[in-house]
Design a protein around this motif. Structure first.
Motif, PDB file in Angstrom:
ATOM      1  N   MET A 264       0.773  -1.272   0.096  1.00 52.35           N
ATOM      2  CA  MET A 264      -0.017  -0.094  -0.083  1.00 52.35           C
ATOM      3  C   MET A 264       0.845   1.303  -0.038  1.00 52.35           C
ATOM      4  O   MET A 264       1.703   1.357   0.839  1.00 52.35           O
ATOM      5  N   GLU A 265       0.514   2.117  -0.839  1.00 50.27           N
ATOM      6  CA  GLU A 265       1.436   3.305  -0.992  1.00 50.27           C
ATOM      7  C   GLU A 265       0.194   4.441  -0.905  1.00 50.27           C
ATOM      8  O   GLU A 265      -0.699   4.431  -1.485  1.00 50.27           O
ATOM      9  N   ILE A 266       0.575   5.591  -0.145  1.00 49.97           N
ATOM     10  CA  ILE A 266       0.116   6.793  -0.101  1.00 49.97           C
ATOM     11  C   ILE A 266       0.480   7.814  -0.870  1.00 49.97           C
ATOM     12  O   ILE A 266       1.917   8.295  -0.602  1.00 49.97           O
ATOM     13  N   ARG A 267       0.100   8.495  -2.022  1.00 47.33           N
ATOM     14  CA  ARG A 267       1.096   9.193  -2.617  1.00 47.33           C
ATOM     15  C   ARG A 267       0.093  10.668  -3.021  1.00 47.33           C
ATOM     16  O   ARG A 267      -0.973  10.354  -3.099  1.00 47.33           O
ATOM     17  N   ARG A 268       0.552  11.599  -3.330  1.00 45.26           N
ATOM     18  CA  ARG A 268       0.029  12.924  -3.717  1.00 45.26           C
ATOM     19  C   ARG A 268      -0.815  12.708  -5.024  1.00 45.26           C
ATOM     20  O   ARG A 268       0.033  12.382  -6.160  1.00 45.26           O
ATOM     21  N   LEU A 269      -2.042  13.235  -5.300  1.00 43.03           N
ATOM     22  CA  LEU A 269      -2.549  13.133  -6.626  1.00 43.03           C
ATOM     23  C   LEU A 269      -2.178  14.098  -7.334  1.00 43.03           C
ATOM     24  O   LEU A 269      -2.194  15.419  -7.092  1.00 43.03           O
ATOM     25  N   PRO A 270      -1.353  13.832  -8.673  1.00 43.93           N
ATOM     26  CA  PRO A 270      -0.891  15.050  -9.530  1.00 43.93           C
ATOM     27  C   PRO A 270      -2.142  16.059 -10.048  1.00 43.93           C
ATOM     28  O   PRO A 270      -3.441  15.366 -10.250  1.00 43.93           O
ATOM     29  N   ALA A 271      -1.681  17.001 -10.284  1.00 47.82           N
ATOM     30  CA  ALA A 271      -2.733  18.063 -10.831  1.00 47.82           C
ATOM     31  C   ALA A 271      -2.869  17.867 -12.455  1.00 47.82           C
ATOM     32  O   ALA A 271      -2.705  18.860 -12.947  1.00 47.82           O
ATOM     33  N   ASP A 272      -3.216  16.595 -12.938  1.00 49.18           N
ATOM     34  CA  ASP A 272      -3.049  16.287 -14.289  1.00 49.18           C
ATOM     35  C   ASP A 272      -4.343  15.825 -14.625  1.00 49.18           C
ATOM     36  O   ASP A 272      -4.935  14.948 -13.738  1.00 49.18           O
ATOM     37  N   GLU A 273      -5.002  15.991 -15.854  1.00 49.62           N
ATOM     38  CA  GLU A 273      -6.412  15.445 -16.194  1.00 49.62           C
ATOM     39  C   GLU A 273      -6.599  13.921 -15.852  1.00 49.62           C
ATOM     40  O   GLU A 273      -7.611  13.338 -15.216  1.00 49.62           O
ATOM     41  N   LYS A 274      -5.766  13.209 -16.343  1.00 46.24           N
ATOM     42  CA  LYS A 274      -5.894  11.713 -16.422  1.00 46.24           C
ATOM     43  C   LYS A 274      -6.036  10.901 -14.893  1.00 46.24           C
ATOM     44  O   LYS A 274      -7.111  10.545 -14.566  1.00 46.24           O
ATOM     45  N   PRO A 275      -5.228  11.198 -14.090  1.00 46.73           N
ATOM     46  CA  PRO A 275      -5.074  10.803 -12.555  1.00 46.73           C
ATOM     47  C   PRO A 275      -6.355  11.557 -11.872  1.00 46.73           C
ATOM     48  O   PRO A 275      -7.118  10.820 -11.069  1.00 46.73           O
ATOM     49  N   VAL A 276      -6.833  12.793 -12.067  1.00 45.45           N
ATOM     50  CA  VAL A 276      -7.934  13.451 -11.342  1.00 45.45           C
ATOM     51  C   VAL A 276      -9.074  12.880 -11.936  1.00 45.45           C
ATOM     52  O   VAL A 276      -9.909  12.562 -11.102  1.00 45.45           O
ATOM     53  N   ARG A 277      -9.203  12.564 -13.163  1.00 44.15           N
ATOM     54  CA  ARG A 277     -10.546  11.729 -13.733  1.00 44.15           C
ATOM     55  C   ARG A 277     -10.595  10.661 -12.874  1.00 44.15           C
ATOM     56  O   ARG A 277     -11.709  10.151 -12.613  1.00 44.15           O
ATOM     57  N   ARG A 278      -9.622   9.720 -12.845  1.00 45.28           N
ATOM     58  CA  ARG A 278      -9.436   8.513 -12.439  1.00 45.28           C
ATOM     59  C   ARG A 278     -10.027   8.487 -10.827  1.00 45.28           C
ATOM     60  O   ARG A 278     -10.708   7.898 -10.281  1.00 45.28           O
ATOM     61  N   TYR A 279      -9.219   9.553 -10.243  1.00 40.51           N
ATOM     62  CA  TYR A 279      -9.630   9.914  -8.871  1.00 40.51           C
ATOM     63  C   TYR A 279     -11.210  10.116  -8.690  1.00 40.51           C
ATOM     64  O   TYR A 279     -12.037   9.592  -7.576  1.00 40.51           O
ATOM     65  N   LEU A 280     -11.664  10.946  -9.611  1.00 39.80           N
ATOM     66  CA  LEU A 280     -13.234  11.320  -9.387  1.00 39.80           C
ATOM     67  C   LEU A 280     -13.952  10.037  -9.681  1.00 39.80           C
ATOM     68  O   LEU A 280     -15.062   9.908  -8.957  1.00 39.80           O
ATOM     69  N   GLU A 281     -13.707   9.223 -10.724  1.00 37.87           N
ATOM     70  CA  GLU A 281     -14.529   8.116 -11.011  1.00 37.87           C
ATOM     71  C   GLU A 281     -14.431   6.904 -10.094  1.00 37.87           C
ATOM     72  O   GLU A 281     -15.257   6.331  -9.602  1.00 37.87           O
ATOM     73  N   GLU A 282     -13.165   6.781  -9.290  1.00 38.87           N
ATOM     74  CA  GLU A 282     -12.977   5.619  -8.587  1.00 38.87           C
ATOM     75  C   GLU A 282     -13.084   5.776  -7.202  1.00 38.87           C
ATOM     76  O   GLU A 282     -13.257   4.907  -6.335  1.00 38.87           O
ATOM     77  N   LEU A 283     -12.861   6.963  -6.737  1.00 44.26           N
ATOM     78  CA  LEU A 283     -13.039   7.278  -5.419  1.00 44.26           C
ATOM     79  C   LEU A 283     -14.177   8.347  -4.853  1.00 44.26           C
ATOM     80  O   LEU A 283     -14.842   8.301  -4.151  1.00 44.26           O
ATOM     81  N   TRP A 284     -14.024   9.722  -5.768  1.00 42.20           N
ATOM     82  CA  TRP A 284     -14.711  10.837  -5.260  1.00 42.20           C
ATOM     83  C   TRP A 284     -16.403  10.504  -5.568  1.00 42.20           C
ATOM     84  O   TRP A 284     -16.933  10.842  -4.808  1.00 42.20           O
ATOM     85  N   LEU A 285     -16.453  10.027  -6.602  1.00 44.06           N
ATOM     86  CA  LEU A 285     -17.917   9.572  -6.911  1.00 44.06           C
ATOM     87  C   LEU A 285     -18.644   8.643  -5.993  1.00 44.06           C
ATOM     88  O   LEU A 285     -19.654   8.827  -5.262  1.00 44.06           O
ATOM     89  N   PRO A 286     -18.032   7.634  -5.826  1.00 38.07           N
ATOM     90  CA  PRO A 286     -18.356   6.537  -4.922  1.00 38.07           C
ATOM     91  C   PRO A 286     -18.705   7.137  -3.552  1.00 38.07           C
ATOM     92  O   PRO A 286     -19.575   6.575  -2.907  1.00 38.07           O
ATOM     93  N   TYR A 287     -17.591   7.995  -2.945  1.00 39.14           N
ATOM     94  CA  TYR A 287     -18.013   8.356  -1.751  1.00 39.14           C
ATOM     95  C   TYR A 287     -19.019   9.356  -1.566  1.00 39.14           C
ATOM     96  O   TYR A 287     -19.734   9.287  -0.710  1.00 39.14           O
ATOM     97  N   ASN A 288     -19.191  10.110  -2.420  1.00 41.70           N
ATOM     98  CA  ASN A 288     -20.042  11.016  -2.540  1.00 41.70           C
ATOM     99  C   ASN A 288     -21.799  10.259  -2.845  1.00 41.70           C
ATOM    100  O   ASN A 288     -22.745  10.588  -2.235  1.00 41.70           O
ATOM    101  N   ARG A 289     -21.759   9.091  -3.399  1.00 41.96           N
ATOM    102  CA  ARG A 289     -22.793   8.492  -3.730  1.00 41.96           C
ATOM    103  C   ARG A 289     -23.248   7.807  -2.290  1.00 41.96           C
ATOM    104  O   ARG A 289     -24.316   7.578  -1.881  1.00 41.96           O
TER     105      ARG A 289
END
Length: 169
Positions: free
Chosen positions: A1-26
């Motif tokens: 397990m690794e905890i790393r800073r999310l880079p301010a780039d479209e691809k990883p931010v989109r992935r974060y939104l789809e895989e974590l942020w959206l399920p969290y808010n749902r």
């Protein structure tokens, strides 16, 4: 397990939104009466622009827990996150600078593993690096599991937020 800073780039931010942020808010929407996402918008596209812009601000960070990473930025499963922001005290107030935990989430298979504690520890490390003396967060009164977790970590209740509808004339 690794905890790393999310880079301010479209691809990883989109992935974060789809895989974590959206399920969290749902999940929050299912748990809390007044926390539902809109049905009539492309949520990820709408949120993506905002998140990319927010990543550019000083003091705002998103840390992502990645399982199965081989060191490559795009490898591994996103399994949790903590979003934080520095809240500097204005000179006219006698209070320390704080690091605000904006959001924290761990996917279901990783709950109870200690990952949430590791994410809070990461936030504490950022607080020390930023010269903040306190961590602050908001939690809904109906979220009993979260309240118990934060109480166990030593967070203390300091305010109550109250909401009332605006009456029509």
């Amino acid at each position: 397990m690794e905890i790393r800073r999310l880079p301010a780039d479209e691809k990883p931010v989109r992935r974060y939104l789809e895989e974590l942020w959206l399920p969290y808010n749902r999940e929050l929407g299912e748990l809390l009466d007044d926390f539902s996402l809109a049905d009539d918008v492309d949520i990820v596209s709408e949120e993506l622009e905002y998140r990319l812009e927010r990543h550019e601000t000083d003091g705002y960070r998103v840390w992502v827990a990645v399982d199965g990473s081989n060191g490559a930025e795009s490898s591994g499963d996103f399994v949790g996150f903590v979003a934080t922001e520095v809240d500097e005290a204005p000179a006219v107030f006698d209070r320390p600078d704080r690091l605000v935990v904006c959001d924290i989430y761990v996917t279901e298979p990783y709950r109870g593993t200690g990952l949430a504690g590791e994410l809070i520890e990461r936030a504490e490390r950022q607080a020390r690096e930023a010269g903040c003396d306190e961590l602050k967060l908001k939690v809904d009164v109906e979220n009993e599991r979260a309240l118990a977790f934060y109480d166990k970590l030593g967070f203390e209740h300091s305010r109550h937020t109250m909401v009332a509808p605006v009456a029509e004339e």
